[in-house]
Design a protein around this motif. Structure first.
Motif, short mmCIF file in Angstrom:
data_model
loop_
_atom_site.label_atom_id
_atom_site.label_comp_id
_atom_site.label_asym_id
_atom_site.label_seq_id
_atom_site.Cartn_x
_atom_site.Cartn_y
_atom_site.Cartn_z
N GLY A 1 8.36 -9.55 7.94
CA GLY A 1 8.68 -10.77 7.22
C GLY A 1 7.71 -11.10 6.11
N VAL A 2 6.62 -10.34 5.98
CA VAL A 2 5.65 -10.57 4.92
C VAL A 2 6.03 -9.67 3.75
CG1 VAL A 2 3.21 -10.42 4.29
CG2 VAL A 2 3.86 -11.06 6.62
N HIS A 3 6.10 -10.26 2.55
CA HIS A 3 6.48 -9.50 1.36
C HIS A 3 5.47 -9.72 0.24
CE1 HIS A 3 10.29 -9.81 3.51
NE2 HIS A 3 10.70 -8.76 2.80
N ILE A 4 5.32 -8.70 -0.59
CA ILE A 4 4.58 -8.82 -1.84
C ILE A 4 5.62 -8.56 -2.91
CG2 ILE A 4 2.76 -7.87 -3.30
CD1 ILE A 4 1.26 -7.16 -0.71
N GLY A 5 5.96 -9.59 -3.65
CA GLY A 5 7.15 -9.50 -4.50
C GLY A 5 8.34 -9.43 -3.55
N LEU A 6 9.20 -8.47 -3.76
CA LEU A 6 10.30 -8.24 -2.82
C LEU A 6 9.99 -7.11 -1.85
CD1 LEU A 6 13.39 -8.52 -5.22
CD2 LEU A 6 12.49 -10.26 -3.65
N ALA A 7 8.85 -6.45 -2.03
CA ALA A 7 8.48 -5.30 -1.20
C ALA A 7 7.93 -5.76 0.14
CB ALA A 7 7.44 -4.45 -1.91
N PRO A 8 8.51 -5.28 1.23
CA PRO A 8 7.97 -5.63 2.54
C PRO A 8 6.59 -4.99 2.73
CG PRO A 8 9.76 -4.06 2.77
CD PRO A 8 9.68 -4.41 1.33
N ILE A 9 5.74 -5.66 3.46
CA ILE A 9 4.37 -5.20 3.66
C ILE A 9 4.33 -3.80 4.31
CG2 ILE A 9 3.97 -6.22 5.94
CD1 ILE A 9 1.50 -6.46 3.07
N GLU A 10 5.35 -3.47 5.07
CA GLU A 10 5.40 -2.16 5.72
C GLU A 10 5.43 -1.01 4.71
OE1 GLU A 10 7.45 -5.03 8.59
OE2 GLU A 10 7.33 -4.75 6.43
N ASP A 11 5.99 -1.25 3.53
CA ASP A 11 6.08 -0.21 2.51
C ASP A 11 4.72 0.22 1.98
OD1 ASP A 11 8.73 0.35 2.46
OD2 ASP A 11 9.12 -0.54 0.50
N PHE A 12 3.71 -0.59 2.16
CA PHE A 12 2.40 -0.27 1.63
C PHE A 12 1.63 0.70 2.52
CE2 PHE A 12 3.77 -4.06 -0.45
CZ PHE A 12 3.35 -3.88 -1.76
N ALA A 13 2.13 1.00 3.70
CA ALA A 13 1.48 1.97 4.58
C ALA A 13 1.56 3.37 4.00
CB ALA A 13 2.11 1.93 5.97
N TYR A 14 2.64 3.69 3.32
CA TYR A 14 2.84 5.05 2.82
C TYR A 14 1.91 5.40 1.67
CZ TYR A 14 6.64 4.37 5.98
OH TYR A 14 7.36 4.08 7.10
N PRO A 15 1.76 4.55 0.64
CA PRO A 15 0.76 4.89 -0.37
C PRO A 15 -0.67 4.86 0.18
CG PRO A 15 1.79 2.77 -0.87
CD PRO A 15 2.54 3.37 0.27
N LEU A 16 -0.92 3.99 1.16
CA LEU A 16 -2.24 3.98 1.79
C LEU A 16 -2.50 5.29 2.50
CD1 LEU A 16 -4.85 2.56 2.60
CD2 LEU A 16 -3.60 1.51 4.51
N ALA A 17 -1.53 5.77 3.23
CA ALA A 17 -1.67 7.05 3.94
C ALA A 17 -1.90 8.19 2.96
CB ALA A 17 -0.42 7.31 4.79
N GLY A 18 -1.15 8.20 1.87
CA GLY A 18 -1.33 9.25 0.87
C GLY A 18 -2.71 9.20 0.24
N ALA A 19 -3.19 8.00 -0.05
CA ALA A 19 -4.50 7.84 -0.68
C ALA A 19 -5.63 8.23 0.28
CB ALA A 19 -4.69 6.41 -1.16
N LEU A 20 -5.41 8.14 1.57
CA LEU A 20 -6.43 8.54 2.55
C LEU A 20 -6.37 10.04 2.85
CD1 LEU A 20 -6.16 5.60 5.10
CD2 LEU A 20 -7.92 5.95 3.36
N LEU A 21 -5.17 10.58 2.96
CA LEU A 21 -5.02 11.97 3.39
C LEU A 21 -5.18 12.96 2.25
CD1 LEU A 21 -4.36 14.01 5.60
CD2 LEU A 21 -1.95 13.60 5.17
N LEU A 22 -4.56 12.73 1.12
CA LEU A 22 -4.54 13.74 0.06
C LEU A 22 -5.90 14.06 -0.55
CD1 LEU A 22 -1.11 12.93 -1.57
CD2 LEU A 22 -1.69 14.76 0.03
N PRO A 23 -6.77 13.08 -0.84
CA PRO A 23 -8.10 13.45 -1.33
C PRO A 23 -8.90 14.26 -0.30
CG PRO A 23 -7.67 11.16 -1.81
CD PRO A 23 -6.58 11.63 -0.89
N ALA A 24 -8.79 13.91 0.96
CA ALA A 24 -9.49 14.66 2.00
C ALA A 24 -8.96 16.09 2.09
CB ALA A 24 -9.34 13.96 3.35
#
Length: 119
Positions: free
Chosen positions: A68-91
């Motif tokens: 139920g939490v949104h940033i703009g129209l994007a649900p907060i759950e959608d931000f897990a995927y770019p976070l995961a990519g930013a943590l995993l790919l540089p490593a």
């Protein structure tokens, strides 16, 4: 399964992989500042483009599966995927470079040994 549960599983796997790869690539793990800047940029882009795509009707989410939490129209759950990519790919990048560097050192050592034998 809710979007939050799915995102949590994905994020946990990416974080575990990122930490493991960073430890394997010691002492030159990913730079924290670079990862933080990447996360900020990806969050901004996710908020912007998810809002545009949701507003134009390209896709939607079942409200019953969202936190139920949104940033703009994007649900907060959608931000897990770019976070995961930013943590995993540089490593992963650093670990692969360390592996390649170690292989190159072994190749150079082997070539030096052959040259010494021939001399």
């Amino acid at each position: 399964m809710t979007y939050l549960q799915l995102a949590g599983i994905f994020l946990a796997a990416a974080t575990t992989g990122g930490v493991a790869l960073s430890l394997l690539a010691r002492p030159r793990g990913p730079r924290v500042a670079a990862v933080a800047i990447t996360i900020a940029a990806l969050f901004l882009l996710t908020a912007l483009f998810d809002t545009i795509m949701i507003a134009t009707g390209l896709f939607h989410y079942s409200p019953g599966h969202l936190l139920g939490v949104h940033i703009g129209l994007a649900p907060i759950e959608d931000f897990a995927y770019p976070l995961a990519g930013a943590l995993l790919l540089p490593a992963l990048w650093v670990a692969l470079r360390a592996r390649r560097r170690a292989r190159d050192v072994r190749s150079d050592s082997a070539a030096d040994a052959v040259n010494e034998e021939q001399a």
